[in-house]
Enzyme design. Structure first.
Site, PDB file in Angstrom:
ATOM      1  N   ALA A   1       0.807  -1.231   0.000  1.00 55.27           N
ATOM      2  CA  ALA A   1       0.000   0.000   0.000  1.00 55.27           C
ATOM      3  C   ALA A   1       0.837   1.277   0.000  1.00 55.27           C
ATOM      4  O   ALA A   1       0.833   2.046  -0.969  1.00 55.27           O
ATOM      5  CB  ALA A   1      -0.967  -0.028   1.179  1.00 55.27           C
TER       6      ALA A   1
ATOM      7  N   ALA B   1       9.141   7.402   6.367  1.00 62.49           N
ATOM      8  CA  ALA B   1       8.440   6.163   6.700  1.00 62.49           C
ATOM      9  C   ALA B   1       6.945   6.416   6.600  1.00 62.49           C
ATOM     10  O   ALA B   1       6.457   7.507   6.926  1.00 62.49           O
ATOM     11  CB  ALA B   1       8.816   5.685   8.099  1.00 62.49           C
ATOM     12  N   VAL B   2       6.216   5.423   6.125  1.00 66.91           N
ATOM     13  CA  VAL B   2       4.771   5.573   5.895  1.00 66.91           C
ATOM     14  C   VAL B   2       4.043   4.277   6.257  1.00 66.91           C
ATOM     15  O   VAL B   2       4.656   3.231   6.428  1.00 66.91           O
ATOM     16  CB  VAL B   2       4.484   5.915   4.406  1.00 66.91           C
ATOM     17  CG1 VAL B   2       5.180   7.191   3.988  1.00 66.91           C
ATOM     18  CG2 VAL B   2       4.879   4.772   3.474  1.00 66.91           C
TER      19      VAL B   2
ATOM     20  N   PRO C   1      16.609  13.008   8.364  1.00 68.88           N
ATOM     21  CA  PRO C   1      15.934  13.759   7.286  1.00 68.88           C
ATOM     22  C   PRO C   1      15.966  13.084   5.919  1.00 68.88           C
ATOM     23  O   PRO C   1      15.186  13.440   5.048  1.00 68.88           O
ATOM     24  CB  PRO C   1      16.687  15.098   7.263  1.00 68.88           C
ATOM     25  CG  PRO C   1      17.928  14.904   8.064  1.00 68.88           C
ATOM     26  CD  PRO C   1      17.707  13.756   8.993  1.00 68.88           C
TER      27      PRO C   1
ATOM     28  N   ILE D   1      15.461   9.826   5.547  1.00 69.86           N
ATOM     29  CA  ILE D   1      14.666   8.591   5.596  1.00 69.86           C
ATOM     30  C   ILE D   1      13.217   8.944   5.936  1.00 69.86           C
ATOM     31  O   ILE D   1      12.936   9.632   6.916  1.00 69.86           O
ATOM     32  CB  ILE D   1      15.234   7.594   6.638  1.00 69.86           C
ATOM     33  CG1 ILE D   1      16.719   7.316   6.356  1.00 69.86           C
ATOM     34  CG2 ILE D   1      14.429   6.300   6.619  1.00 69.86           C
ATOM     35  CD1 ILE D   1      17.371   6.332   7.311  1.00 69.86           C
TER      36      ILE D   1
ATOM     37  N   GLY E   1       5.108  -2.035   6.808  1.00 69.12           N
ATOM     38  CA  GLY E   1       3.833  -2.526   7.329  1.00 69.12           C
ATOM     39  C   GLY E   1       3.907  -2.977   8.772  1.00 69.12           C
ATOM     40  O   GLY E   1       4.805  -2.581   9.533  1.00 69.12           O
TER      41      GLY E   1
ATOM     42  N   CYS F   1      -6.648  -6.238   1.607  1.00 69.08           N
ATOM     43  CA  CYS F   1      -8.019  -6.050   2.122  1.00 69.08           C
ATOM     44  C   CYS F   1      -8.982  -7.070   1.519  1.00 69.08           C
ATOM     45  O   CYS F   1     -10.052  -7.321   2.074  1.00 69.08           O
ATOM     46  CB  CYS F   1      -8.505  -4.639   1.816  1.00 69.08           C
ATOM     47  SG  CYS F   1      -7.332  -3.375   2.339  1.00 69.08           S
TER      48      CYS F   1
HETATM   49  C1  LIG Z   1      -6.531  -9.292   5.741  1.00 69.11           C
HETATM   50  C2  LIG Z   1      -6.444  -7.806   5.757  1.00 69.11           C
HETATM   51  C3  LIG Z   1      -7.555  -7.053   5.463  1.00 69.11           C
HETATM   52  C4  LIG Z   1      -7.487  -5.673   5.494  1.00 69.11           C
HETATM   53  N1  LIG Z   1      -8.613  -4.953   5.189  1.00 69.11           N
HETATM   54  C5  LIG Z   1      -8.554  -3.607   5.199  1.00 69.11           C
HETATM   55  C6  LIG Z   1      -9.681  -2.841   4.847  1.00 69.11           C
HETATM   56  O1  LIG Z   1     -10.742  -3.380   4.510  1.00 69.11           O
HETATM   57  N2  LIG Z   1      -9.568  -1.486   4.907  1.00 69.11           N
HETATM   58  C7  LIG Z   1      -8.411  -0.866   5.255  1.00 69.11           C
HETATM   59  O2  LIG Z   1      -8.357   0.368   5.276  1.00 69.11           O
HETATM   60  N3  LIG Z   1      -7.314  -1.573   5.583  1.00 69.11           N
HETATM   61  C8  LIG Z   1      -7.370  -2.918   5.565  1.00 69.11           C
HETATM   62  N4  LIG Z   1      -6.251  -3.638   5.879  1.00 69.11           N
HETATM   63  C9  LIG Z   1      -5.044  -2.928   6.314  1.00 69.11           C
HETATM   64  C10 LIG Z   1      -4.235  -2.450   5.124  1.00 69.11           C
HETATM   65  O3  LIG Z   1      -4.048  -3.497   4.243  1.00 69.11           O
HETATM   66  C11 LIG Z   1      -2.930  -1.911   5.651  1.00 69.11           C
HETATM   67  O4  LIG Z   1      -3.205  -0.840   6.494  1.00 69.11           O
HETATM   68  C12 LIG Z   1      -2.022  -1.434   4.522  1.00 69.11           C
HETATM   69  O5  LIG Z   1      -1.755  -2.450   3.627  1.00 69.11           O
HETATM   70  C13 LIG Z   1      -0.712  -0.907   5.133  1.00 69.11           C
HETATM   71  O6  LIG Z   1       0.170  -0.566   4.121  1.00 69.11           O
HETATM   72  P1  LIG Z   1       1.746  -0.625   4.369  1.00 69.11           P
HETATM   73  O7  LIG Z   1       2.369  -0.232   3.087  1.00 69.11           O
HETATM   74  O8  LIG Z   1       2.067   0.106   5.587  1.00 69.11           O
HETATM   75  O9  LIG Z   1       2.028  -2.138   4.694  1.00 69.11           O
HETATM   76  P2  LIG Z   1       1.729  -3.501   3.823  1.00 69.11           P
HETATM   77  O10 LIG Z   1       0.659  -3.187   2.855  1.00 69.11           O
HETATM   78  O11 LIG Z   1       1.555  -4.532   4.808  1.00 69.11           O
HETATM   79  O12 LIG Z   1       3.075  -3.647   3.034  1.00 69.11           O
HETATM   80  C14 LIG Z   1       4.293  -3.844   3.668  1.00 69.11           C
HETATM   81  C15 LIG Z   1       5.153  -4.729   2.802  1.00 69.11           C
HETATM   82  O13 LIG Z   1       6.491  -4.545   3.162  1.00 69.11           O
HETATM   83  C16 LIG Z   1       7.175  -5.745   2.985  1.00 69.11           C
HETATM   84  N5  LIG Z   1       8.401  -5.706   3.794  1.00 69.11           N
HETATM   85  C17 LIG Z   1       8.490  -5.609   5.146  1.00 69.11           C
HETATM   86  N6  LIG Z   1       9.776  -5.570   5.526  1.00 69.11           N
HETATM   87  C18 LIG Z   1      10.498  -5.652   4.404  1.00 69.11           C
HETATM   88  C19 LIG Z   1      11.887  -5.686   4.151  1.00 69.11           C
HETATM   89  N7  LIG Z   1      12.762  -5.615   5.139  1.00 69.11           N
HETATM   90  N8  LIG Z   1      12.303  -5.782   2.865  1.00 69.11           N
HETATM   91  C20 LIG Z   1      11.408  -5.848   1.841  1.00 69.11           C
HETATM   92  N9  LIG Z   1      10.084  -5.836   2.034  1.00 69.11           N
HETATM   93  C21 LIG Z   1       9.637  -5.739   3.289  1.00 69.11           C
HETATM   94  C22 LIG Z   1       6.183  -6.782   3.477  1.00 69.11           C
HETATM   95  O14 LIG Z   1       6.473  -8.042   2.918  1.00 69.11           O
HETATM   96  C23 LIG Z   1       4.867  -6.199   2.994  1.00 69.11           C
HETATM   97  O15 LIG Z   1       4.449  -6.797   1.784  1.00 69.11           O
HETATM   98  C24 LIG Z   1      -6.272  -5.037   5.829  1.00 69.11           C
HETATM   99  C25 LIG Z   1      -5.139  -5.793   6.110  1.00 69.11           C
HETATM  100  C26 LIG Z   1      -5.213  -7.159   6.058  1.00 69.11           C
HETATM  101  C27 LIG Z   1      -3.987  -7.973   6.353  1.00 69.11           C
END
Ligand SMILES: Cc1cc2nc3c(=O)[nH]c(=O)nc-3n(C[C@H](O)[C@H](O)[C@H](O)COP(=O)(O)OP(=O)(O)OC[C@H]3O[C@@H](n4cnc5c(N)ncnc54)[C@H](O)[C@@H]3O)c2cc1C
Length: 565
Positions: A10, A298-299, A294, A296, A113, A42
């Site tokens: 995401a 993060a989101v 500054p 780096i 994430g 999701c």
């Molecule tokens: C089953 C499920 C249902 C959901 N339903 C909803 C919903 O209906 N509505 C809603 O608003 N939100 C929902 N969410 C939450 C939403 O998906 C998350 O809030 C969102 O995806 C967060 O985005 P992100 O980029 O922070 O993390 P993620 O989308 O989790 O992405 C992080 C990625 O980083 C990768 N990563 C981590 N560390 C490393 C590393 N060291 N090197 C390389 N890659 C790495 C991981 O493998 C992962 O794929 C749901 C989540 C899940 C699991």
């Protein structure tokens, strides 16, 4: 400029695509540890349930799309294992080969994430216990379910015996939105589902009385709730089943267990880079998604955000904020002055055709932080004009500042029209609207969609009546010495009545005012609060001391009565 983005779902994918749109020259490398980028996590519960049949539907954009459309060096199965902030380098490990390479960056974006919480409980690694975060997780669950369903194809052709036992019992641990979505989808797959939750309610962001409505609804759809009970461990049982043991000493036999105990920000790399971690355990960032270093950013789920209403640091694991933050980080890296406004936790969950949604602060949050300057109203309007077929009641709780009417939070439940109401309230809240703004909001109306006085307007009008003193309000939990006046018709009392309440139907009130005391406060009750309001207006204008009981009988026994209405 060389930009490395860690995490390709995401927040990371939004950041990468936005950055390319703003800067054709940037050298962008996006690394993802897993096999897919930009997938719809999701949608995972619905893939398990079979609503989204094809796994490929979950893959929104591929590594190839990022390479070809966005000219982004996108690498899956590539894990960032070390950040050297002083040298501005990241060590990358090829997950397949184990090979490690070091790459340098000018700017680094972390969007790793928040992995699912997996406590070290006895037996947690037994087969049949799953979590739901990634596409491979969902695939494994489907395979496990399908493996156990082979018996449906008939008897073994030689022995005549069933060779595979059906999987029929599921235990979901955790009553957050992912747990409930999984529970619903397992019911759709024919499972007898028990949901174990340590708290005394599901959906923790909701206030308890609103959560009760959700609980009543899911129970009616076959989910057994075991609230106030935490999981203590797991034991292998006969036929590959798992016994789920709880802290209260109960045992729930299961053919499949889904762990949905919440998520924890992934701060491994951030800590390695010496970045500041906040008190809630997430990466601390400023409004431009910059960390304490500054260069780096993060989101997403890994960062702490300011709660839009309370101003507290909080963890909000939602796709909307993650996407917006990714975009903001890209803007800032590209030299634009974008800011994240904080998060108000706007969420929705669909369950068996109904929805529960919320935005902003709950009453319990305000109580926790000691904020007493608020009032709440309950209302139960129709989703659209009652005369047009198909209207459904909506349960709304709206919380606003008592001193100035500012909207603070809302919770909306029902089988129709929930999403647009909470979305409208969420926008209003983010714009700093008051309940007077809700009164005046001009919303679309035709009978199949809403009412000339939409529930949003209606909420504003009721709240404004309270603040202006036209409708002094009281609540069931604070009703004490007052005289209770029930203005419903006697036939309604036959269904449910309040002990000790005087019954004078609204239609007779003007003629029977002499029966009421003038020296005592009168709390007026009806079914939903509307007739009580009319009665309160009569009483106040005739010199009585009167208050309306917010939400009437529907808010007295939320769970039992709402869905029956
Ligand atoms: C089953 C499920 C249902 C959901 N339903 C909803 C919903 O209906 N509505 C809603 O608003 N939100 C929902 N969410 C939450 C939403 O998906 C998350 O809030 C969102 O995806 C967060 O985005 P992100 O980029 O922070 O993390 P993620 O989308 O989790 O992405 C992080 C990625 O980083 C990768 N990563 C981590 N560390 C490393 C590393 N060291 N090197 C390389 N890659 C790495 C991981 O493998 C992962 O794929 C749901 C989540 C899940 C699991």
């Amino acid at each position: 400029m060389k930009v490395i983005i860690v995490g390709g779902v995401a927040g990371g994918a939004s950041c990468a695509a936005r950055l390319r749109r703003l800067d054709e020259k940037a050298e962008i490398l996006m690394v993802e540890r897993g096999p897919y980028v930009s997938y719809a996590n999701c949608g995972l519960p619905y893939h398990v349930g079979g609503v989204i049949e094809k796994e490929s539907s979950l893959l929104v954009a591929s590594e190839k799309t990022f390479r070809e459309q966005f000219a982004i060096d996108c690498r899956t199965n590539c894990e960032a294992i070390k950040i050297s902030a002083d040298k501005k380098t990241v060590d990358l490990r090829d997950v397949a080969t184990g090979e490690v390479t070091t790459v340098s960056y000018d700017k680094l974006v972390l969007s790793p994430g928040a992995p699912s919480v997996r406590p070290p409980l006895p037996g947690i690694d037994l087969a049949g216990i799953f979590q739901v975060r990634t596409v491979p997780d969902a695939r494994a669950i489907r395979e496990w379910i399908e493996k156990g369903s082979l018996f449906l194809s008939g008897m073994h052709k030689y022995s005549g015996f069933q060779t595979v036992r059906p999987k029929t019992r599921a235990v979901v641990i955790g009553g957050g939105f992912i747990g409930l979505e999984m529970a619903e989808n397992l019911v759709h797959r024919g499972f007898d589902v028990t949901l174990v939750e340590m708290l005394d309610q599901v959906l923790a962001p909701l206030d308890q009385e609103m959560a009760r409505i959700v609980e009543g609804y899911v129970e009616r759809h076959g989910i057994h709730l075991a609230l106030n009970d935490g999981v203590a461990g797991f034991k292998l049982a006969a036929n590959d089943a798992v016994d789920v043991l709880t802290k209260s000493g109960k045992t729930y036999p299961a053919d499949i267990v889904i762990l949905s105990l919440g998520v924890r920000p992934d701060t491994t790399l951030a800590k390695m880079a010496g970045l500041k971690i906040g008190e809630r355990g997430g990466i601390r960032v400023d409004e431009q998604m910059r960390t304490s270093n500054p260069d780096i950013f993060a989101v997403g789920d890994a960062v702490e955000v300011k709660d839009f209403v309370t101003g507290e640091w909080s963890l909000i694991a939602l796709a909307g904020p993650a996407n917006r933050q990714g975009r903001i980080a890209a803007d800032v890296i590209a030299g634009r002055n974008s800011h994240f406004r904080g998060s108000q936790g706007t969420s929705i969950i669909g369950l068996f055709g109904a929805a529960a949604a919320w935005t902003g602060a709950s009453e319990k949050t305000l109580n926790r932080i000691g904020d007493k300057d608020y009032e709440k109203i309950y209302l139960y309007p129709n989703s659209h004009a009652g005369y047009y077929p198909g209207a459904k009641p909506i349960a709304m709780k709206v919380i606003f500042r008592e001193s100035d009417g500012r909207l603070l939070g809302a919770q909306v439940l029902g089988e129709d029209g929930v999403d647009k109401r909470i979305s409208a309230l969420a926008v209003a809240l983010q714009m700093g609207a008051t309940i007077y703004d809700l009164e005046e909001a001009e919303l679309c109306y035709a009978p199949q969609f809403g009412s000339a006085k939409d529930p949003i307007n209606f909420a504003g009008m009721v709240a404004a009546d309270v603040i202006r003193g036209d409708m002094p309000l009281s609540h069931w939990d604070s009703a004490e010495e007052e005289l209770l006046l029930d203005v419903r018709e006697p036939v309604e009392l036959a269904v449910e009545s309040v002990p000790g309440a005087v019954n004078i139907p609204l239609s007779q009130l003007r003629a029977r005012l002499g029966e009421l005391p003038r020296n005592r406060e009168i709390l007026v009750i009806c079914r939903s609060g509307q007739r009580a309001y009319y009665a309160t207006r009569i009483l106040l204008q005739k010199g009585f001391k009167a208050r309306t009981l917010a939400g009437g009988m529907l808010s007295r026994t939320h769970a039992e009565t709402f869905w029956a209405s």
